[in-house]
Design a protein around this motif. Sequence first.
Motif, PDB file in Angstrom:
ATOM      1  N   ASP A 302       0.857  -1.192   0.000  1.00 43.82           N
ATOM      2  CA  ASP A 302       0.000   0.000   0.000  1.00 43.82           C
ATOM      3  C   ASP A 302       0.893   1.242   0.000  1.00 43.82           C
ATOM      4  N   PRO A 303       1.563   1.531  -1.100  1.00 43.21           N
ATOM      5  CA  PRO A 303       2.534   2.637  -1.139  1.00 43.21           C
ATOM      6  C   PRO A 303       1.949   3.985  -0.749  1.00 43.21           C
ATOM      7  N   ALA A 304       0.639   4.190  -0.989  1.00 44.05           N
ATOM      8  CA  ALA A 304       0.035   5.487  -0.698  1.00 44.05           C
ATOM      9  C   ALA A 304      -0.491   5.595   0.730  1.00 44.05           C
ATOM     10  N   GLY A 305      -0.456   4.479   1.493  1.00 37.73           N
ATOM     11  CA  GLY A 305      -1.050   4.515   2.822  1.00 37.73           C
ATOM     12  C   GLY A 305      -0.114   4.157   3.960  1.00 37.73           C
ATOM     13  N   VAL A 306       1.180   4.006   3.655  1.00 32.58           N
ATOM     14  CA  VAL A 306       2.130   3.557   4.667  1.00 32.58           C
ATOM     15  C   VAL A 306       3.289   4.542   4.775  1.00 32.58           C
ATOM     16  N   ILE A 307       3.593   4.944   6.008  1.00 35.61           N
ATOM     17  CA  ILE A 307       4.809   5.705   6.299  1.00 35.61           C
ATOM     18  C   ILE A 307       5.822   4.730   6.891  1.00 35.61           C
ATOM     19  N   THR A 308       7.005   4.664   6.291  1.00 32.93           N
ATOM     20  CA  THR A 308       8.044   3.748   6.747  1.00 32.93           C
ATOM     21  C   THR A 308       9.103   4.510   7.518  1.00 32.93           C
ATOM     22  N   VAL A 309       9.452   3.996   8.697  1.00 30.08           N
ATOM     23  CA  VAL A 309      10.473   4.606   9.550  1.00 30.08           C
ATOM     24  C   VAL A 309      11.726   3.752   9.507  1.00 30.08           C
ATOM     25  N   GLY A 310      12.876   4.403   9.356  1.00 29.99           N
ATOM     26  CA  GLY A 310      14.153   3.702   9.358  1.00 29.99           C
ATOM     27  C   GLY A 310      15.172   4.433  10.205  1.00 29.99           C
ATOM     28  N   SER A 311      16.310   3.786  10.445  1.00 32.48           N
ATOM     29  CA  SER A 311      17.345   4.364  11.294  1.00 32.48           C
ATOM     30  C   SER A 311      18.625   3.574  11.121  1.00 32.48           C
ATOM     31  N   VAL A 312      19.754   4.193  11.503  1.00 31.68           N
ATOM     32  CA  VAL A 312      21.034   3.480  11.510  1.00 31.68           C
ATOM     33  C   VAL A 312      21.480   3.154  12.932  1.00 31.68           C
ATOM     34  N   SER A 313      20.631   3.409  13.925  1.00 32.65           N
ATOM     35  CA  SER A 313      21.047   3.259  15.320  1.00 32.65           C
ATOM     36  C   SER A 313      21.358   1.814  15.679  1.00 32.65           C
ATOM     37  N   LYS A 314      20.655   0.850  15.099  1.00 30.07           N
ATOM     38  CA  LYS A 314      20.891  -0.565  15.408  1.00 30.07           C
ATOM     39  C   LYS A 314      21.884  -1.188  14.437  1.00 30.07           C
ATOM     40  N   SER A 315      21.869  -0.759  13.196  1.00 31.50           N
ATOM     41  CA  SER A 315      22.720  -1.394  12.196  1.00 31.50           C
ATOM     42  C   SER A 315      24.141  -0.839  12.183  1.00 31.50           C
ATOM     43  N   PHE A 316      24.315   0.465  12.455  1.00 28.47           N
ATOM     44  CA  PHE A 316      25.646   1.075  12.436  1.00 28.47           C
ATOM     45  C   PHE A 316      26.071   1.572  13.816  1.00 28.47           C
ATOM     46  N   TRP A 317      25.309   2.515  14.390  1.00 29.26           N
ATOM     47  CA  TRP A 317      25.654   3.027  15.713  1.00 29.26           C
ATOM     48  C   TRP A 317      24.587   4.010  16.177  1.00 29.26           C
ATOM     49  N   GLY A 318      24.165   3.853  17.450  1.00 26.26           N
ATOM     50  CA  GLY A 318      23.170   4.764  18.002  1.00 26.26           C
ATOM     51  C   GLY A 318      23.687   6.164  18.215  1.00 26.26           C
ATOM     52  N   GLY A 319      25.016   6.327  18.263  1.00 28.84           N
ATOM     53  CA  GLY A 319      25.600   7.657  18.433  1.00 28.84           C
ATOM     54  C   GLY A 319      25.424   8.547  17.221  1.00 28.84           C
ATOM     55  N   LEU A 320      25.086   7.951  16.092  1.00 27.66           N
ATOM     56  CA  LEU A 320      24.713   8.726  14.902  1.00 27.66           C
ATOM     57  C   LEU A 320      23.201   8.910  14.961  1.00 27.66           C
ATOM     58  N   ARG A 321      22.768  10.075  15.389  1.00 26.42           N
ATOM     59  CA  ARG A 321      21.336  10.288  15.601  1.00 26.42           C
ATOM     60  C   ARG A 321      20.645  10.609  14.283  1.00 26.42           C
ATOM     61  N   ILE A 322      20.603   9.595  13.419  1.00 24.95           N
ATOM     62  CA  ILE A 322      19.993   9.769  12.100  1.00 24.95           C
ATOM     63  C   ILE A 322      18.950   8.681  11.868  1.00 24.95           C
ATOM     64  N   GLY A 323      17.727   9.123  11.620  1.00 20.80           N
ATOM     65  CA  GLY A 323      16.655   8.256  11.181  1.00 20.80           C
ATOM     66  C   GLY A 323      15.987   8.900   9.983  1.00 20.80           C
ATOM     67  N   TRP A 324      14.897   8.298   9.539  1.00 17.12           N
ATOM     68  CA  TRP A 324      14.204   8.868   8.377  1.00 17.12           C
ATOM     69  C   TRP A 324      12.797   8.309   8.263  1.00 17.12           C
ATOM     70  N   MET A 325      12.042   8.941   7.400  1.00 17.08           N
ATOM     71  CA  MET A 325      10.728   8.443   7.010  1.00 17.08           C
ATOM     72  C   MET A 325      10.660   8.358   5.492  1.00 17.08           C
ATOM     73  N   ARG A 326      10.058   7.271   4.999  1.00  8.12           N
ATOM     74  CA  ARG A 326       9.649   7.215   3.596  1.00  8.12           C
ATOM     75  C   ARG A 326       8.161   7.522   3.597  1.00  8.12           C
ATOM     76  N   VAL A 327       7.784   8.634   2.982  1.00  4.46           N
ATOM     77  CA  VAL A 327       6.434   9.175   3.128  1.00  4.46           C
ATOM     78  C   VAL A 327       5.725   9.161   1.770  1.00  4.46           C
ATOM     79  N   PRO A 328       4.459   8.722   1.708  1.00  7.80           N
ATOM     80  CA  PRO A 328       3.696   8.854   0.461  1.00  7.80           C
ATOM     81  C   PRO A 328       3.699  10.308  -0.010  1.00  7.80           C
ATOM     82  N   GLU A 329       3.781  10.512  -1.296  1.00  5.77           N
ATOM     83  CA  GLU A 329       3.914  11.868  -1.847  1.00  5.77           C
ATOM     84  C   GLU A 329       2.800  12.789  -1.368  1.00  5.77           C
ATOM     85  N   THR A 330       1.595  12.248  -1.184  1.00  2.97           N
ATOM     86  CA  THR A 330       0.472  13.097  -0.784  1.00  2.97           C
ATOM     87  C   THR A 330       0.584  13.572   0.664  1.00  2.97           C
TER      88      THR A 330
END
Length: 479
Positions: A302-330
């Motif tokens: 459901d590409p138009a109805g889902v916001i996806t949250v990601g982060s590098v805190s678990k995969s690389f390091w929590g000291g890099l305070r970087i996350g993101w959202m993949r947001v439907p264009e609308t």
Amino acid sequence: MKSQYLPASTLSGLLGAWSDGTGPAYRILAGRLRLLIADGRIMPGSRLPSERELTDALGVSRTTVASAYRELRDSGYLISRRGSGSVTALPSRIEPELGRHHAPGIDTDGLYDFTCAAPTAVPGISTAVAEAAEDLPPHLATPGYHPMGLPVLREEIAAAYEERGLPTSPEQIIVTAGALAATATAVRAVTQIGDRVLTESPTHPNSVDAIRRSGCRVVATPISPDGWDLPLLEATIRQSSPRAAWLVVDFQNPTGWLMSATDRQRLAIAFARSRTTAIVDETLFELSLDGQEMPPPFASYDPAGVITVGSVSKSFWGGLRIGWMRVPETLVARVLDARASMDLGAPVLDQLVVAGLLRRRSTILPERRASLALRRDALAEALREHLPSWRFRVPAGGLSLWCELPEPVGSSLVGVAQRNGVLLVAGSRFSPDGGLESFIRLPFTLEPDALRDGVERLAMSYASLTTGPPVRRTAAMIA
């Protein structure tokens, strides 16, 4: 708010063959009721039937039920108020000696810290920082505010989704200061005060707190011993009509379950029918430890109805305070508006560092996964040896084991273990509605030798619960 009434017939069914025990009947009944409340099968705030009603339903004396209720009141599991009857509760807790916001690895030096499900940095962070510093000068001539994030990082994140089969443009990516900030922003963007938000139980408590602080009402649906109960989820969606849902479908924290592609599609259809915006946390996606093929991203269905949250805190390091959202264009404009009331962008240098790490993730992450698999197996082996009565399932990925204890003593164990140099979080902290006192989350992020030593001390702490009254303490730092 009016308490939910639990009929005597329903309570009798939950109690089952409660009288099959030794000792006074009222104590056996009180113990069984205490277990049901502590485990969340009777939710805190439920109004129990009157003494007379339960007496008739169970076929026992009025004195037995009255004495059992009195014992529950004395231990903090029942509150009786005039006009409200007897309402279930959970005993209050004492704050930890370390304080609510300790820094794992610094404030906890010399302790076996099982509160933090986050590993140390991957090799190469210092090199990535040095390379990013070389790219920094052009940005110094700007104010440094990037509400959407640096283009170079958004391009890397979008490309990663494309590789997984989810078409994504950089304009759909919004970079945040970690996954928790992304979750809070997404919830604020798609809900209003009083809206319902569906979550799992157990789940990550900090995110539930963020949802509640947005003024939303949390509707929790339990994860069964076999994973997500799709019929129950679908029924809850139909009955509660949540405005949003927050889920972790990749190695769910704390249970470690991975949702199948079939279930993702089925659940996405249910959300679409109810016009529920799904906010799906993929922070643990990269930590597949057994080499299995991962299901498609939830947003694929459901590409138009889902916001996806990601982060590098678990995969690389929590000291890099970087996350993101993949947001439907609308929804991009609405999410950016919500974000503006919270912050104006993530640190520029950290974004440059993460962009470089993402370019090299195919060479960095295999070592991370191998290290975590070794630690996971070391923890499982130590538990089997020293705590054979504890039940757990070895997850195929993620960062922790979700352990079920034979008795509901999670909060008590936290206090005893801390005196023996082991920091824990009670399973009840992962329940949006209370209960789960028979569970403990154990991350496998420490070194293998530290995991084995920590489990030995944990086993000693658990054994001592039968010899003396514990002090209730709950370490509050959770990651």
